[in-house]
Scaffold this motif. Structure first.
Motif, PDB file in Angstrom:
ATOM      1  N   GLU A   1       0.569  -1.204   0.095  1.00 55.22           N
ATOM      2  CA  GLU A   1      -0.025   0.125  -0.024  1.00 55.22           C
ATOM      3  C   GLU A   1       0.882   1.274  -0.074  1.00 55.22           C
ATOM      4  O   GLU A   1       0.525   2.171  -0.791  1.00 55.22           O
ATOM      5  N   ASP A   2       1.709   1.224   0.634  1.00 57.04           N
ATOM      6  CA  ASP A   2       2.952   2.460   0.942  1.00 57.04           C
ATOM      7  C   ASP A   2       3.489   2.578  -0.350  1.00 57.04           C
ATOM      8  O   ASP A   2       3.716   3.829  -0.974  1.00 57.04           O
ATOM      9  N   SER A   3       4.009   1.488  -1.097  1.00 58.26           N
ATOM     10  CA  SER A   3       4.603   1.593  -2.174  1.00 58.26           C
ATOM     11  C   SER A   3       3.713   2.140  -3.400  1.00 58.26           C
ATOM     12  O   SER A   3       4.186   3.130  -4.075  1.00 58.26           O
ATOM     13  N   LEU A   4       2.594   1.716  -3.254  1.00 60.21           N
ATOM     14  CA  LEU A   4       1.530   2.151  -4.342  1.00 60.21           C
ATOM     15  C   LEU A   4       1.157   3.855  -4.148  1.00 60.21           C
ATOM     16  O   LEU A   4       1.092   4.586  -5.127  1.00 60.21           O
TER      17      LEU A   4
ATOM     18  N   VAL B   1       1.593   6.722  -6.946  1.00 59.75           N
ATOM     19  CA  VAL B   1       0.503   7.682  -7.329  1.00 59.75           C
ATOM     20  C   VAL B   1       0.996   9.051  -7.053  1.00 59.75           C
ATOM     21  O   VAL B   1       0.849  10.023  -7.925  1.00 59.75           O
ATOM     22  N   ASP B   2       1.488   9.281  -5.704  1.00 60.07           N
ATOM     23  CA  ASP B   2       1.965  10.797  -5.553  1.00 60.07           C
ATOM     24  C   ASP B   2       2.943  11.158  -6.754  1.00 60.07           C
ATOM     25  O   ASP B   2       3.025  12.112  -7.265  1.00 60.07           O
ATOM     26  N   GLU B   3       3.935  10.404  -7.122  1.00 63.74           N
ATOM     27  CA  GLU B   3       4.983  10.879  -8.075  1.00 63.74           C
ATOM     28  C   GLU B   3       4.130  10.801  -9.498  1.00 63.74           C
ATOM     29  O   GLU B   3       4.675  11.766 -10.258  1.00 63.74           O
ATOM     30  N   ARG B   4       3.444   9.999  -9.820  1.00 63.59           N
ATOM     31  CA  ARG B   4       2.699   9.994 -11.088  1.00 63.59           C
ATOM     32  C   ARG B   4       1.689  11.188 -11.313  1.00 63.59           C
ATOM     33  O   ARG B   4       1.610  11.844 -12.187  1.00 63.59           O
ATOM     34  N   LEU B   5       1.074  11.338 -10.290  1.00 64.91           N
ATOM     35  CA  LEU B   5       0.107  12.588 -10.434  1.00 64.91           C
ATOM     36  C   LEU B   5       1.056  13.869 -10.636  1.00 64.91           C
ATOM     37  O   LEU B   5       0.169  14.574 -11.374  1.00 64.91           O
ATOM     38  N   ALA B   6       2.050  13.849 -10.223  1.00 61.99           N
ATOM     39  CA  ALA B   6       2.725  15.122 -10.456  1.00 61.99           C
ATOM     40  C   ALA B   6       3.187  15.552 -11.887  1.00 61.99           C
ATOM     41  O   ALA B   6       3.783  16.418 -12.234  1.00 61.99           O
ATOM     42  N   ILE B   7       3.067  14.428 -12.763  1.00 64.22           N
ATOM     43  CA  ILE B   7       3.639  14.550 -14.178  1.00 64.22           C
ATOM     44  C   ILE B   7       2.623  15.258 -15.152  1.00 64.22           C
ATOM     45  O   ILE B   7       2.869  15.500 -16.356  1.00 64.22           O
ATOM     46  N   TYR B   8       1.403  15.718 -14.257  1.00 64.36           N
ATOM     47  CA  TYR B   8       0.414  16.272 -15.249  1.00 64.36           C
ATOM     48  C   TYR B   8       0.240  17.852 -14.816  1.00 64.36           C
ATOM     49  O   TYR B   8       0.385  17.956 -13.652  1.00 64.36           O
ATOM     50  N   GLU B   9       0.010  18.718 -15.816  1.00 62.01           N
ATOM     51  CA  GLU B   9       0.124  20.260 -15.694  1.00 62.01           C
ATOM     52  C   GLU B   9      -1.424  20.440 -15.877  1.00 62.01           C
ATOM     53  O   GLU B   9      -2.018  19.952 -17.053  1.00 62.01           O
ATOM     54  N   LYS B  10      -1.985  21.210 -15.218  1.00 56.96           N
ATOM     55  CA  LYS B  10      -3.453  21.527 -15.143  1.00 56.96           C
ATOM     56  C   LYS B  10      -3.364  22.673 -16.259  1.00 56.96           C
ATOM     57  O   LYS B  10      -2.581  23.781 -16.119  1.00 56.96           O
TER      58      LYS B  10
ATOM     59  N   LYS C   1      -5.582  11.887  -3.760  1.00 55.69           N
ATOM     60  CA  LYS C   1      -4.559  11.762  -4.839  1.00 55.69           C
ATOM     61  C   LYS C   1      -4.789  10.545  -5.764  1.00 55.69           C
ATOM     62  O   LYS C   1      -4.784  10.487  -7.004  1.00 55.69           O
ATOM     63  N   SER C   2      -5.247   9.302  -5.172  1.00 58.32           N
ATOM     64  CA  SER C   2      -5.544   8.214  -5.841  1.00 58.32           C
ATOM     65  C   SER C   2      -6.813   8.326  -6.356  1.00 58.32           C
ATOM     66  O   SER C   2      -6.826   7.770  -7.773  1.00 58.32           O
ATOM     67  N   ARG C   3      -7.708   8.825  -5.762  1.00 56.65           N
ATOM     68  CA  ARG C   3      -8.990   9.248  -6.463  1.00 56.65           C
ATOM     69  C   ARG C   3      -8.809   9.892  -7.652  1.00 56.65           C
ATOM     70  O   ARG C   3      -9.304   9.647  -9.033  1.00 56.65           O
ATOM     71  N   GLU C   4      -8.307  10.856  -7.611  1.00 50.61           N
ATOM     72  CA  GLU C   4      -7.967  11.890  -8.591  1.00 50.61           C
ATOM     73  C   GLU C   4      -6.906  10.975 -10.050  1.00 50.61           C
ATOM     74  O   GLU C   4      -7.241  11.133 -11.005  1.00 50.61           O
ATOM     75  N   PHE C   5      -5.816  10.301  -9.636  1.00 48.66           N
ATOM     76  CA  PHE C   5      -5.416   9.561 -10.309  1.00 48.66           C
ATOM     77  C   PHE C   5      -6.065   8.594 -11.070  1.00 48.66           C
ATOM     78  O   PHE C   5      -6.010   8.487 -12.494  1.00 48.66           O
ATOM     79  N   LEU C   6      -7.025   8.045 -10.455  1.00 46.64           N
ATOM     80  CA  LEU C   6      -7.957   7.046 -11.065  1.00 46.64           C
ATOM     81  C   LEU C   6      -8.853   7.760 -12.280  1.00 46.64           C
ATOM     82  O   LEU C   6      -9.101   7.207 -13.160  1.00 46.64           O
TER      83      LEU C   6
ATOM     84  N   PRO D   1      -0.729  -1.295 -13.169  1.00 43.74           N
ATOM     85  CA  PRO D   1      -1.807  -1.170 -11.874  1.00 43.74           C
ATOM     86  C   PRO D   1      -1.372  -0.222 -10.763  1.00 43.74           C
ATOM     87  O   PRO D   1      -0.161  -0.525 -10.511  1.00 43.74           O
ATOM     88  N   PHE D   2      -2.095   0.616 -10.310  1.00 44.89           N
ATOM     89  CA  PHE D   2      -1.668   1.328  -9.015  1.00 44.89           C
ATOM     90  C   PHE D   2      -2.638   1.417  -7.940  1.00 44.89           C
ATOM     91  O   PHE D   2      -2.437   2.198  -7.070  1.00 44.89           O
ATOM     92  N   ILE D   3      -3.676   0.528  -7.925  1.00 48.77           N
ATOM     93  CA  ILE D   3      -4.336   0.172  -6.862  1.00 48.77           C
ATOM     94  C   ILE D   3      -4.420  -1.232  -6.325  1.00 48.77           C
ATOM     95  O   ILE D   3      -4.175  -2.145  -7.247  1.00 48.77           O
ATOM     96  N   SER D   4      -4.213  -1.259  -5.094  1.00 48.13           N
ATOM     97  CA  SER D   4      -3.779  -2.909  -4.529  1.00 48.13           C
ATOM     98  C   SER D   4      -4.994  -3.666  -4.688  1.00 48.13           C
ATOM     99  O   SER D   4      -6.213  -3.401  -4.732  1.00 48.13           O
ATOM    100  N   GLY D   5      -4.552  -4.924  -5.058  1.00 55.13           N
ATOM    101  CA  GLY D   5      -5.371  -5.964  -5.536  1.00 55.13           C
ATOM    102  C   GLY D   5      -5.949  -5.954  -7.092  1.00 55.13           C
ATOM    103  O   GLY D   5      -6.642  -6.901  -7.453  1.00 55.13           O
ATOM    104  N   ILE D   6      -5.390  -5.121  -7.663  1.00 56.17           N
ATOM    105  CA  ILE D   6      -5.800  -4.814  -9.297  1.00 56.17           C
ATOM    106  C   ILE D   6      -4.792  -5.532 -10.217  1.00 56.17           C
ATOM    107  O   ILE D   6      -3.776  -5.367  -9.777  1.00 56.17           O
ATOM    108  N   GLY D   7      -5.323  -6.377 -10.714  1.00 54.00           N
ATOM    109  CA  GLY D   7      -4.536  -7.290 -11.912  1.00 54.00           C
ATOM    110  C   GLY D   7      -4.260  -6.461 -13.194  1.00 54.00           C
ATOM    111  O   GLY D   7      -4.461  -5.193 -13.148  1.00 54.00           O
TER     112      GLY D   7
END
Length: 541
Positions: free
Chosen positions: A22-25, A29-38, A89-94, A109-115
């Motif tokens: 969970e911590d790793s995911l 997400v925190d790192e990947r969300l930052a790659i988008y500019e609004k 942040k996970s909700r926004e990234f999803l 996959p970036f949510i735990s339990g998702i294949g």
């Protein structure tokens, strides 16, 4: 005691492992969300008529319905999954990715339990094999506008979109009819009415022709099931999307002359005569737009900045296509992404050649170049799209990339385009470095990697010791011609096995390149944009 403590210890280990995952995911997400500019999507609404201002909200409402339909196609469990996610942040990234898979990183996959992401999305039953569908008696096995399902007895059947999504499509159709009543432009009125009918029948031909016939409209709406990218199993089923557009008439007038040059450019292609015997349609337009709303497939993952439609090969040959340049989105990507990348990765002596007009032209002629080349194989295998199936989209995008550059080169030599070839080639190089950051999972990503690796192997550029890239302008043109020949020949032969081999060998990101791309991330340079959009942003009601 021993028998009790054993299982308890295992549970502790499982809990610790789950927590670590969970911590790793979460970190991912925190790192990947930052790659988008609004970016805010706006236009000058003061230049619109009173009725056009009334039509825009109706178009946006219809677009929102396409967005919901795409969710049903890509990941229908959205709401149930969102209800289990507390981290914003996970909700926004999803929501950015239209599901729990990172579209710009190989669908990780970036949510735990998702294949892994299913290749067939929801277009086919879970676990269905290609052979199973091929061996069935389903009539529209590769239908664009249907889904495949299993009945109670396990037999495969097809359900048309207009039946499966009847409720939503009826609402969208009604909104288009309302917009048509308000439309002052006769071409737009006709198109909106026909497109409204098409949503309810899955017969889009008449509305596609009406869309190409529009010449004097200010507003435009691309809407319906259009692209096949989401179907990675067969590249057959189309996904719902919408663009709401406002025409930039000044820029559109500048672009009008280039379509008439397609037949001449077709004859000059660097391939054997049999691969360029087709005559591209010229009754179509190049237009520039401000895009004010993206929805569905075009809003998932990397954001489209130019569109070439319709995709129907018959219409393309008879009538041509419209190439729509989304100028405000393009400018945002140039300013916020391409320029910062160039400053990091382009040789300092060649930075002077990076400019927006060259970027605009390269993107524009990419779309025009979809009309060049070959649509039917020379080997009797039918249309190229049918012969190459799931391998078609990425190779077609690669063709448009390199033939767009071929067009720029040819038009400069003829004096039909202003500028220095060094500007176009260097900006193209920076554009590749921008686009390869989308990863190699998408069609555009594979196309970019093929181009990068082919050009590298042919000496079109070198990588300096300091990690910057320097274009060899002579070899760049030579590599362009060689790659053009390779792609058109592969398409014309309809040789799927050869295309698969090319993808395996060339459409990959090397460790050296990945290290250079990682530098951009560390510098905080965004990979792509996400939009603040809608009636509130535009200031219309």
């Amino acid at each position: 005691m021993a028998s009790c403590s054993g299982p308890q210890g295992n549970n502790d280990q499982k809990t610790t492992k789950h927590s670590s995952t969970e911590d790793s995911l979460q970190k991912y997400v925190d790192e990947r969300l930052a790659i988008y500019e609004k970016v805010k999507l706006t236009t000058n609404i003061n230049e619109l008529s009173v009725n056009d201002r009334k039509i825009l909200p109706l178009m946006i409402q219809a677009a929102k319905i396409m967005d919901e339909l795409f969710w049903k196609q890509a990941y229908p469990q959205r709401d149930s999954l969102l209800s289990t996610i507390k981290d914003e942040k996970s909700r926004e990234f999803l929501l950015i990715n239209y599901g729990p898979w990172d579209r710009l990183n190989g669908d990780k996959p970036f949510i735990s339990g998702i294949g892994p992401k299913p290749d067939g999305a929801t277009f086919y039953p879970a676990g269905m094999t290609k052979e199973e569908l091929k061996n069935s008696d389903v009539k529209d096995k590769s239908g664009q506008y249907s889904v495949i399902r299993k009945d109670d007895k396990g037999k495969l059947t097809s359900i048309p979109y207009h039946v499966l999504y009847a409720t939503e499509l009826q609402k969208a159709s009604s909104l288009l009819k309302q917009a048509a009543l308000l439309a002052d432009d006769t071409g737009l009125k006709k198109y909106l009415n026909l497109r409204a009918d098409a949503l309810l029948s899955d017969n889009y031909t008449a509305s596609d022709y009406a869309w190409l016939d529009m010449k004097t409209n200010t507003l435009d709406l691309i809407i319906g099931p259009i692209e096949n990218y989401e179907d990675k199993l067969f590249n057959a089923r189309a996904s719902y999307e919408a663009y709401v557009l406002v025409k930039d008439k000044v820029w559109s007038k500048k672009l009008a002359k280039y379509v008439n040059m397609l037949p001449q450019l077709q004859q000059g292609l660097p391939v054997d005569a049999k691969y360029k015997a087709e005559k591209p349609g010229t009754d179509s337009e190049l237009n520039a737009y401000d895009v004010v709303y993206y929805a569905g497939d075009c809003n998932a993952g990397s954001k489209t900045i130019a569109v070439n439609l319709p995709n129907d090969e018959v219409i393309q040959q008879k009538k041509g296509t419209r190439r729509s340049q989304l100028k405000n989105a393009m400018k945002a990507k140039f300013d916020k992404i391409l320029l910062p990348i160039a400053k990091e990765l382009i040789d300092k002596d060649q930075l002077q050649y990076i400019n927006f007009d060259a970027f605009f032209a390269n993107v524009m002629f990419h779309e025009v170049a979809h009309g060049l080349g070959i649509k039917k194989t020379v080997t009797g295998k039918g249309f190229v799209k049918e012969a190459l199936q799931e391998q078609y989209s990425w190779l077609e995008e690669g063709k448009a990339d390199v033939l767009g550059l071929y067009m720029v080169t040819g038009l400069l030599k003829k004096g039909e385009l202003e500028g220095d070839i060094k500007q176009f080639y260097t900006t193209y190089m920076a554009g590749i470095l921008r686009s390869v950051r989308f990863g190699a999972a998408s069609a555009h990503g594979k196309a970019n990697m093929q181009c990068f690796n082919f050009f590298k192997d042919n000496g079109a550029f070198i990588r300096n010791d300091n990690g910057t890239y320097k274009v060899d302008f002579v070899k760049f043109e030579d590599s362009m011609n060689k790659l053009s020949n390779l792609i058109i020949t592969l398409q014309g032969n309809g040789d799927k096995a050869a295309v698969e081999k090319t993808q395996r060998e060339k459409a990959v990101i090397t460790p050296e390149l990945q290290a250079d791309l990682d530098k951009l991330t560390k510098r905080g340079i965004p990979v792509d944009v996400v939009f603040e959009q809608g009636v509130d942003v535009l200031g219309v009601k």
